[in-house]
Design an enzyme around this catalytic site. Sequence first.
Site, PDB file in Angstrom:
ATOM      1  CD  GLU A 589     -19.574  48.106  46.435  1.00  0.00           C
ATOM      2  OE1 GLU A 589     -20.679  48.685  46.374  1.00  0.00           O
ATOM      3  OE2 GLU A 589     -18.969  47.930  47.508  1.00  0.00           O
ATOM      4  CB  SER A 739     -20.149  53.250  54.186  1.00  0.00           C
ATOM      5  OG  SER A 739     -19.767  54.530  53.724  1.00  0.00           O
ATOM      6  CG  HIS A 740     -22.618  51.633  48.291  1.00  0.00           C
ATOM      7  ND1 HIS A 740     -22.307  50.670  47.363  1.00  0.00           N
ATOM      8  CD2 HIS A 740     -23.238  52.633  47.601  1.00  0.00           C
ATOM      9  CE1 HIS A 740     -22.737  51.071  46.169  1.00  0.00           C
ATOM     10  NE2 HIS A 740     -23.309  52.247  46.293  1.00  0.00           N
ATOM     11  CG  MET A 741     -23.456  56.283  50.115  1.00  0.00           C
ATOM     12  SD  MET A 741     -23.983  56.028  48.396  1.00  0.00           S
ATOM     13  CE  MET A 741     -24.328  57.713  47.912  1.00  0.00           C
ATOM     14  NE  ARG A 744     -21.090  54.913  41.908  1.00  0.00           N
ATOM     15  CZ  ARG A 744     -20.419  55.138  40.795  1.00  0.00           C
ATOM     16  NH1 ARG A 744     -19.108  54.998  40.778  1.00  0.00           N
ATOM     17  NH2 ARG A 744     -21.033  55.490  39.689  1.00  0.00           N
TER      18      ARG A 744
END
Length: 785
Positions: A589, A739-741, A744
């Site tokens: 990140e 994935s990033h989301m 997160r």
Amino acid sequence: MERLGTKAETLEQMYGKLNTAKVLPQFTFTVAEWIQQRGVIVHRFSKLNWNADVIVRSSCQGEDTQDASMAGKFESVADVSGMEAFQNAADKVVSSYGAADSDDQILVQPMLRNVKFSGVAFTLDPSTHGNYYIVNYDRTGDTSAVTSGTGGHDCLYYHFKNTSIGSAPEELQQLLTTLGELETFFGQDNLDVEFAVTQEDELYILQVRTLCVSQERVDRARQAEGLARIVEKIKQNNQPKPFLCGRKTAYSVMTDWNPAEMIGVRPKPLALSLYREIITDSVWAYQRDNYGYRNLRSFPLMVDFCGLPYIDVRVSFNSFIPAGLDEEVSEKLVNYYIEQLVQNPQKHDKAEFEIVFSCYTLDTPQRVKALTEHGFTEQEIGQIIDALRDVTNHIIDYKNGLWRKDYHKIEILDQRYQEIMDSGLNDIEKVYWLLEDCKRYGTLPFAGLARAAFIAVQMLKSFVTCGIFSDDDYEAFMGEADTVSSIMNRDKAELSRAAFLKKYGHLRPGTYDITSLRYDEAPDLYFSNTQEDSGEKMKASDAEDRQPTKFRLSLKQLNQLRNALQENGLTNDVLDIMDFMRHVIKGREYGKFIFTRNLSMAIRLISQVGNAMGVSREDCSYIDIQTIYDLYVSTGDTRERFLESVQQGKRKYRITQAITLPPVILDSRDVESFYYPDSEPNFITSLKVCGELRVIDSMADTNDVSEKIVMIESADPGYDWIFSHGIKGLITMYGGANSHMAIRAGELGIPAVIGVGAKRFEKYRNVQVVEIDGLLKTMRILRGE
């Protein structure tokens, strides 16, 4: 040639006149007749000799016009039996008209029984205006299942109009022929057709109305030329290639580096060329080679089909083969991977989780046993296990692993950024060096850290599979990851607005999209609860206030892990591996955050150069980044080159907009006629939540998302602002488990469904309230439109 009228008038015009389909008989009367001659109408109804229950349908003057369909606004009552029920149904339909026109009609028809499948067909793509027949149908036998959105297993089929009807599924060929007949019958190519096919294979047309579109049609000849080029390209590539394992290839929008998620399925030329330049042309392959996988340095990972980005799956699968694996076994393994994708195309966005073996984890010996059922010998499987173990030990090496050097390179990029910005370089030169540095010190080490983080997460999941960790342990460990995203939420509470935007202002929802404003260009748009810069702090997200479970490694777990690592030949100690995991998950990140600053500033400078020459930000989105690179090494006229690139980009993008392709292309025949497949969504957290759904199609939709379940097409790292609004849940069309989301949402303990696919996304678009159950892995509609 006939003209479309009201629902009843249109059906009456078609009755007995179609060569390829039937229309049900009808009994129609006006509102005035119902009010003034109710007894006469009831008597006439009683004389009908249909011997069937009926459906009482609306047929309003303001319904199904050239400008508005008013679909679903007025009542229809099905399964009506008896005189009293008929009168009640007619009253209900008339009442739904509100201030009815006396000429508004009520349409009565016999109920159609023994329905095999039914649905809705368009003779033009309403979103792109491409020249397709689009058929959305359901096999439940309920003729309203598709229109009401209650169908659970509907099919979505695309057929380019120039393509032979014979290439379509046999069950749809009669319908496609009828759609062509209806276009001729009514003299227009934008029709919305409801249909049903009975168990006796009789096709009935239930309704025809204008498909309301506002923009100009796409030229069919140009679209045909574009599709023909795609077909030829796939035919050329779908054969053995030098220096590549695998007899054939396939293409996907999400198998590797996720272009559909990061730049969208129809990115503008600048976004597409930037993604290619800084990642998918060469950087991606350098990283895989450096980390011990097969050398693919001369192979671009991403291709574009008339501007639609796809991953070359064969190239991707080759890049996950350990460099030390025998060539014959490598060939056999890539062919196996591709065949698994062919049989399970819905797994294209989770191929590295469910198809490919790219690293060694505690459950690898068990998972690779599946290869025995596909012709692999024990010796070959042993070679694969050994090669995976070697490459994994190379990557996770605590003292000498490349991930440590990659962490350092990211820090170098951070230092060099200011040197470039403070220099006397002109804007074109700055863009060039920002992007060159972004590749060398940004995306290359980020790719390495992302690879290490993927292995870390896979290793952690294997601890759960082997029974050493629980699901709660996994979520607690991931929740404690001190990433840029979690730090950013703390900074919202601790920093002033000016300080916060100085640190995070370069982020933008569309990381590669020049038309997407940065945080510091429109802070009120993204953070509606921010304060003016008076020293007051910004409000942190409600999600960040939730107290995650603390991760604790027990002595028993420590010993179990130590024994398991030794038995599996993994050389790191337990505590070293746990620290490695924390570092690389955080580093992934961090690397993304730092390299996007270079990229974001390069995009801003391109906008500034364009603005100085009278080229708008929107027009700059059509520029190819190679225009900037050419200007850096030449004496070309900047304005002239910009305008040429814009014009060329717009011309190409008109075809990009018109073409629709499936998310997975297995064969050239998939280009012009195909089913849109279902996707298997990724559920994040095991929590359950229900709430009002809010769809975000543009930044104008960002108000009032607090305590809502937010649905968005794709969400790259620049969408972190969503979490500052206290959302209850998240649903995306595109995205993978890694994935990033997804990461997160897991950090913040927010229930999310990542990568639901286009079909589910459209199904839920008009829903009011939904429930997400992460434990059961279900999504339910609690309240429809």
